[in-house]
Design a protein around this motif. Sequence first.
Motif, short mmCIF file in Angstrom:
data_model
loop_
_atom_site.label_atom_id
_atom_site.label_comp_id
_atom_site.label_asym_id
_atom_site.label_seq_id
_atom_site.Cartn_x
_atom_site.Cartn_y
_atom_site.Cartn_z
N UNK A 1 0.83 -1.21 0.00
CA UNK A 1 0.00 0.00 0.00
C UNK A 1 0.87 1.26 0.00
N UNK A 2 1.97 1.22 0.73
CA UNK A 2 2.87 2.37 0.76
C UNK A 2 3.52 2.59 -0.61
N UNK A 3 3.87 1.48 -1.28
CA UNK A 3 4.48 1.62 -2.60
C UNK A 3 3.50 2.19 -3.62
N UNK A 4 2.24 1.79 -3.53
CA UNK A 4 1.25 2.21 -4.52
C UNK A 4 0.55 3.52 -4.16
N UNK A 5 0.68 3.95 -2.93
CA UNK A 5 -0.01 5.14 -2.46
C UNK A 5 0.61 6.41 -3.04
N UNK A 6 -0.23 7.36 -3.42
CA UNK A 6 0.32 8.64 -3.88
C UNK A 6 0.82 9.50 -2.71
N UNK A 7 0.42 9.15 -1.48
CA UNK A 7 0.89 9.88 -0.30
C UNK A 7 2.22 9.28 0.12
N UNK A 8 3.24 10.09 0.21
CA UNK A 8 4.59 9.61 0.47
C UNK A 8 5.28 10.59 1.41
N UNK A 9 6.30 10.13 2.13
CA UNK A 9 7.05 11.04 2.99
C UNK A 9 7.73 12.12 2.16
N UNK A 10 8.39 11.70 1.10
CA UNK A 10 8.97 12.63 0.13
C UNK A 10 8.38 12.24 -1.22
N UNK A 11 7.68 13.15 -1.89
CA UNK A 11 7.02 12.80 -3.15
C UNK A 11 8.00 12.25 -4.19
#
Length: 101
Positions: free
Chosen positions: A42-52
Amino acid sequence: MQRFSLIGRILTFRKELGVLWRAFMAPETPVLLKGLMLIVPAYLLSPIDLIPDFIPIAGWLDDIIVIPLLVSLIVRLLPQEAPRTTRSDGAKIIDGDYRRL
């Protein structure tokens, strides 16, 4: 002091991914840990990221650092299999999974 080895860490990460897959497919793995395992893709596919990711190098380094840390954390949280022991006289214990013919 242990020296950092990139190849060693990549091989460890590969083994940890295999452990996570087997643990995810095992029915005895707690549901909470299976839910934590779903955070990694989910983190890999999510558009929300710590650093875009559109920031050329920093966004990719963010994923390269966070994903292995998540995987290592989840592997450490998995319940460990109980070690098989032998009796005091040295005879092996039959655990009931195998039958003598």
